[in-house]
Design a protein around this motif. Structure first.
Motif, short mmCIF file in Angstrom:
data_model
loop_
_atom_site.label_atom_id
_atom_site.label_comp_id
_atom_site.label_asym_id
_atom_site.label_seq_id
_atom_site.Cartn_x
_atom_site.Cartn_y
_atom_site.Cartn_z
N ALA A 47 -9.63 -3.05 -6.83
CA ALA A 47 -8.87 -4.14 -6.21
C ALA A 47 -9.37 -4.33 -4.79
N LEU A 48 -10.02 -5.45 -4.55
CA LEU A 48 -10.53 -5.80 -3.23
C LEU A 48 -9.90 -7.13 -2.82
N GLY A 49 -9.41 -7.22 -1.59
CA GLY A 49 -8.84 -8.47 -1.09
C GLY A 49 -7.61 -8.91 -1.87
N SER A 50 -6.75 -7.94 -2.21
CA SER A 50 -5.60 -8.25 -3.06
C SER A 50 -4.62 -9.21 -2.44
N SER A 51 -4.58 -9.29 -1.12
CA SER A 51 -3.58 -10.15 -0.47
C SER A 51 -4.03 -11.61 -0.38
N HIS A 52 -5.30 -11.89 -0.67
CA HIS A 52 -5.81 -13.26 -0.54
C HIS A 52 -5.39 -14.10 -1.74
N ARG A 53 -5.06 -15.36 -1.47
CA ARG A 53 -4.71 -16.31 -2.52
C ARG A 53 -5.62 -17.52 -2.42
N TYR A 54 -5.89 -18.12 -3.57
CA TYR A 54 -6.89 -19.18 -3.67
C TYR A 54 -6.38 -20.33 -4.52
N ASP A 55 -6.90 -21.54 -4.27
CA ASP A 55 -6.71 -22.63 -5.21
C ASP A 55 -7.48 -22.28 -6.48
N LEU B 31 -21.66 -7.15 -1.18
CA LEU B 31 -21.04 -8.15 -0.31
C LEU B 31 -21.43 -7.99 1.16
N ALA B 32 -22.24 -7.00 1.47
CA ALA B 32 -22.50 -6.65 2.87
C ALA B 32 -23.02 -7.80 3.70
N ALA B 33 -23.87 -8.63 3.14
CA ALA B 33 -24.48 -9.71 3.93
C ALA B 33 -23.92 -11.08 3.56
N ARG B 34 -22.80 -11.11 2.83
CA ARG B 34 -22.26 -12.38 2.35
C ARG B 34 -21.16 -12.89 3.27
N ARG B 35 -21.15 -14.21 3.46
CA ARG B 35 -20.09 -14.86 4.23
C ARG B 35 -18.94 -15.25 3.31
N GLY B 36 -17.83 -15.65 3.91
CA GLY B 36 -16.71 -16.15 3.14
C GLY B 36 -15.67 -15.10 2.84
N THR B 37 -14.70 -15.49 2.03
CA THR B 37 -13.59 -14.62 1.64
C THR B 37 -13.71 -14.36 0.15
N VAL B 38 -13.69 -13.09 -0.24
CA VAL B 38 -13.92 -12.70 -1.62
C VAL B 38 -12.86 -11.70 -2.06
N SER B 39 -12.35 -11.87 -3.28
CA SER B 39 -11.46 -10.90 -3.89
C SER B 39 -12.03 -10.48 -5.24
N VAL B 40 -11.89 -9.19 -5.55
CA VAL B 40 -12.42 -8.64 -6.79
C VAL B 40 -11.34 -7.81 -7.47
N ALA B 41 -11.22 -7.95 -8.78
CA ALA B 41 -10.36 -7.08 -9.58
C ALA B 41 -11.13 -6.70 -10.84
N VAL B 42 -11.08 -5.41 -11.18
CA VAL B 42 -11.79 -4.89 -12.36
C VAL B 42 -10.86 -3.92 -13.07
N LYS C 229 -14.39 -5.99 2.67
CA LYS C 229 -15.48 -5.27 2.02
C LYS C 229 -15.42 -3.78 2.32
N ARG C 230 -15.03 -3.42 3.55
CA ARG C 230 -14.98 -2.01 3.91
C ARG C 230 -13.90 -1.28 3.12
N ALA C 231 -12.89 -2.02 2.63
CA ALA C 231 -11.78 -1.38 1.94
C ALA C 231 -11.79 -1.70 0.45
N ALA C 232 -12.98 -1.70 -0.16
CA ALA C 232 -13.09 -2.04 -1.59
C ALA C 232 -12.72 -0.83 -2.43
N PRO C 233 -11.43 -0.66 -2.75
CA PRO C 233 -11.02 0.59 -3.40
C PRO C 233 -11.12 0.52 -4.93
N CYS C 234 -11.86 1.43 -5.51
CA CYS C 234 -11.87 1.63 -6.95
C CYS C 234 -11.33 3.03 -7.24
N THR C 235 -10.55 3.16 -8.28
CA THR C 235 -10.05 4.46 -8.71
C THR C 235 -10.34 4.62 -10.19
N ALA C 236 -10.55 5.87 -10.61
CA ALA C 236 -10.77 6.17 -12.03
C ALA C 236 -10.38 7.63 -12.24
N LEU C 237 -9.19 7.85 -12.78
CA LEU C 237 -8.69 9.21 -12.92
C LEU C 237 -9.61 10.06 -13.78
#
Length: 330
Positions: free
Chosen positions: A81-89, A60-71, A35-43
């Motif tokens: 791109a948040l949590g880019s290295s995580h993989r999920y079923d 996501l500050a008070a949420r448990r678990g593992t979360v990845s976001v892409a927009v 969550k601390r490294a939730a990087p968004c860029t927009a040139l």
């Protein structure tokens, strides 16, 4: 006495080694680091990227678990791109991949979809029918689906070696790419306009009780094309995923804006918890991208969220070894 002391020391050393070598489960601390490294860029709009990075972290500050976001929003050049290295079923979001592979195969063979394929694709997407998904999966064959993934440019999606499509492993960036097969700049290279229109129509007509997740907070006048997955297992608790593309009025003169949102999660204690986590992120994204527009969809009421699995994986299926390895590598 010396013999007993040696045995005691050996037992202590063994216990310490076991503790140190045992993989740690995904925890709130793991999620917090992401969550601390939730990087968004927009040139074209750096202030938007800064705001949305902050808003995603707050969601996501008070949420448990593992979360990845892409927009991705081409109108503003925004990418997150948040949590880019995580993989999920994947659970049931794999059905988008199956549908796209079927559409591509029809093109490869120089024909349209057969009546049989249409009878499987529609219920597979609109009501998440697992029997239809399995029959399409078997008909396509795993080698063809793997070739399709290569064509789509996925880099972190792997098919289950035992043929369980719901245990396909994936990451948020790859799910963004697969949505892009229907809406993105590379779509023309993979699917014809009629194939893309057909696929989007199915995603737009997902039945009401399965329209939770990334549509939360989308403004009025926006169309959502989505698929969700929800699966509890003995490792990593509930997998709760939501992926979607959105079309509607854009900023300035852009009247045909399309943007995509992917939120993947596991280690959720309940399905409701995962849905609420996803919807907090989605509301932050829609709000940032549609300043001044009134939300057309609110959070899903808790009494409308089921705690029943999507059924994408048979209950007797063995735990994924790769799930354990992913946790160890985080």
């Amino acid at each position: 006495m010396a013999s007993h002391l040696r045995k005691y020391r050996i037992a202590i050393a063994t216990a310490l080694a076991t503790t140190l070598l045992t993989p740690l489960p995904a925890t709130a601390a793991t999620a917090s680091a992401a969550k601390r490294a939730a990087p968004c860029t927009a040139l074209r709009d750096p202030a938007l990227a800064t705001q949305l990075s902050r808003d995603i972290r707050a969601a996501l500050a008070a949420r448990r678990g593992t979360v990845s976001v892409a927009v991705h929003d081409p109108a503003t050049g925004l990418s997150c791109a948040l949590g880019s290295s995580h993989r999920y079923d994947t659970a049931s979001i794999a059905k988008v991949m199956i549908m796209e592979a079927a559409l591509r195969r029809a093109q490869d063979w120089g024909r349209g979809l057969t009546a049989w394929e249409r009878r499987k694709i529609r219920p597979m997407i609109t009501r998440s029918d697992n029997t239809a998904a399995r029959r399409l999966w078997d008909d396509l064959g795993q080698p063809y689906v793997a070739r399709f993934l290569d064509r789509a440019g996925t880099t972190a999606t792997t098919l289950n070696p035992y043929g369980l499509w719901g245990l396909t492993r994936t990451g948020a960036a790859d799910q963004l790419r697969l949505l892009g097969v229907l809406t993105g700049a590379r779509a023309r290279a993979l699917l014809s306009p009629s194939s893309r229109a057909y696929g989007l129509k199915q995603l737009n007509e997902v039945r009401r009780d399965q329209r939770w997740g990334v549509p939360a907070g989308m403004p009025r006048g926006t169309k959502a094309y989505l698929k969700n997955g929800w699966l509890p297992r003995s490792t990593h608790g509930w997998r709760v995923h939501s992926i979607g593309a959105f079309t509607g009025p854009g900023p300035g003169p852009d009247r045909n804006r399309t943007y995509r949102i992917v939120v993947l999660s596991h280690d959720n204690p309940t399905m409701k918890y995962g849905v609420r986590t996803i919807e907090r992120v989605a509301q932050a994204v829609h709000r940032a991208l549609n300043k001044g527009r009134v939300a057309g969809q609110e959070s899903t009421p808790e009494n409308e969220i089921s705690e029943v699995s999507d059924g994408s994986v048979p209950p007797e299926a063995p735990p994924e070894a790769s799930s354990e390895q992913d946790s160890a590598n985080r």
